[in-house]
Enzyme design. Sequence first.
Site, PDB file in Angstrom:
ATOM      1  N   GLY A 253       0.821  -1.205   0.000  1.00  0.00           N
ATOM      2  CA  GLY A 253       0.000   0.000   0.000  1.00  0.00           C
ATOM      3  C   GLY A 253       0.857   1.258   0.000  1.00  0.00           C
ATOM      4  N   LEU A 254       0.369   2.289   0.695  1.00  0.00           N
ATOM      5  CA  LEU A 254       1.050   3.583   0.746  1.00  0.00           C
ATOM      6  C   LEU A 254       1.302   4.121  -0.655  1.00  0.00           C
ATOM      7  CD1 LEU A 254       3.603   3.158   3.670  1.00  0.00           C
ATOM      8  CD2 LEU A 254       1.422   4.363   3.684  1.00  0.00           C
ATOM      9  N   CYS A 255       0.293   4.017  -1.496  1.00  0.00           N
ATOM     10  CA  CYS A 255       0.433   4.596  -2.828  1.00  0.00           C
ATOM     11  C   CYS A 255      -0.850   5.320  -3.213  1.00  0.00           C
ATOM     12  CB  CYS A 255       0.812   3.550  -3.861  1.00  0.00           C
ATOM     13  SG  CYS A 255      -0.126   2.024  -3.732  1.00  0.00           S
ATOM     14  N   GLY A 256      -1.442   6.001  -2.237  1.00  0.00           N
ATOM     15  CA  GLY A 256      -2.616   6.811  -2.509  1.00  0.00           C
ATOM     16  C   GLY A 256      -3.791   5.982  -2.978  1.00  0.00           C
TER      17      GLY A 256
ATOM     18  N   TYR B  38      -4.214   4.475  -5.769  1.00  0.00           N
ATOM     19  CA  TYR B  38      -3.855   3.600  -6.890  1.00  0.00           C
ATOM     20  C   TYR B  38      -4.676   2.311  -6.939  1.00  0.00           C
ATOM     21  CZ  TYR B  38      -0.966   0.308  -9.540  1.00  0.00           C
ATOM     22  OH  TYR B  38      -0.526  -0.654 -10.402  1.00  0.00           O
TER      23      TYR B  38
END
Lengths: 136, 294
Positions: free
Chosen positions: B89-92, B94
Site C-alpha cells: 500500500g502507501l500509494c494513494g 492507486y
Amino acid sequence: MADSTFMLEIVTPEELLFKDEIQFVVVPEVNGELGVLRNHAPLIAALNVGIMRYTDNNGAIKKVAISGGFMEVMSNETRVLAETAERGSQIDVLRAKASRDRAEKRLSEHDASINQVRAQMSLARATARLKAADAS
Amino acid sequence: MAGAGVKELKRRIRSIKNTQQITSAMKMVAAAKLRRAQEAAEKSRPYTETLKGTLARLVGLSNDVEHPLLVKRDEVRKVGYIVVTSDRGLCGGYNTNIIRATTDSIGADDRKPENGIIAVGRKSRDFFRKRIGVEAEYINLGDKINYSDAREITQYVINAYENEEVDEIYLVYAKFINVLRQVPTVVKILPIEPPDQGSITEEHNVEYIYEPSAETILLTLLPRYVGSQIYHAMLEGKASEQGARMTAMGNASQNAGEIIGNLTLKMNKVRQAAITDEILDIVGGAEALNKGGK
C-alpha cells in the site's frame, strides 16, 4: 565486405538483445533450418525452440538459444522475435544440464501426473541452450 | 502547567519529523523505482510493436482463419478479470481506483455473467477474495517484472479459455500518464480483437513469403500477443504504482511540514505566554512590595 551485410535485430519482451550489421543468419524454422543473406525477399517465418547462428561483421560465428517465436525479413532488416533469447556465452551450462536431466528423467518415468508436453518443451529448450553454449 | 504544554508539543513535533523523514525517503525510493519501471516499459516496446504490426497484417490476409482464440462466443456465461494491483500500500488511491474500475465494469455488464478474478498483486487478491472469488493469484512478484511471470498468467488464462471455463477475459490495470495521473484501464484480451490494420505503415505494405504458412504463423503469434498485452499491463501497472506512491509520499511529506510549522508556532506561543505570565507575576509581586514599603 560492407555491401554484403544487413541488419539483424534480436528482440525479446525484456530487451533488445542484439542489433548490428551481420553477413549471414540461420534460424530454426518450423520445417528445418532457414538461412538469410543480404537482399532476401520479404519473409515472415515461424520459429521453433532451438539455436540460431549468425556470422557477424568480422566473420565470427555467434550462437543464440531462442525459445521459439518468429522472424521478419524486410528490405535488409531482419528482426527475430522470441520470448527468450540467450547468447551462447551467457548461458549457465550447469543449470541447462540440470534442467535437461530433469526433463529427461520426467519423460522416462511415464508418470501420468507429469505434463508430457511441458517436459518435452523444457527438454527442447535445455538442449538448445546447451548447443548454443557448445556444451552438449 | 504551561511548561508541560511546551514539552508535549516538542514531543509531537519530533514524532512528526520522524514520519516526514520516512515519507520523503519513500518518495525518493519510489522515484528511483519509477525510473527503472519506465526503462523496462521502453525496452519492451520494439517487441510489442512488431508483434502488433505482424498480427494486424496476418489477420487481414487470412480472413477465413478459425482459431479458438479469435472466435466470439454467442453465450457468455462467465467473464474473467485479470486485475493488476500492487502488493503493498502507501500509494494513494492507486489500488482503490483499479478495484473500482473492475467492479464498475462488472456492474455495467448487462449480460450478468458469473465472474472470476485472476489476481495479480496482493491488494487485488485481498479485496476480491471474499467478494467475487479469486480463481488464480500471482502475488509477491517484486518490483522487477519478469516476462516469465506474464507468460505463466497467459498460459493459465488461455487454458481456462480454451477449456471453456471462461468465455471472455478482461485485463484491468492502471495506465501510466505521468507521476500525477494514472488512468485505470479495462481491455478485453480474449477473445482476441486483432489490432487495427490502420497501424500497418505504407512501407510494410509489401508481399511477404510466409514460412511455412500464414496460418501457422498466426497460430504461434496469437498466444504471444496475449502474453505481450499482459506483460505490458504489468509494466504499466508497476510504473503507475511507483508514480502514485511518489505523489502520495510527496503530499505526506508536505503535510507533515505544515503540521510541524503549525505546532512550532503553537509551541512558541505557549512558551511566550508562559514567560509573559511569569513577568506579570514578578512585576505584580514587586509592585505589591513597593506599595507595602511606602
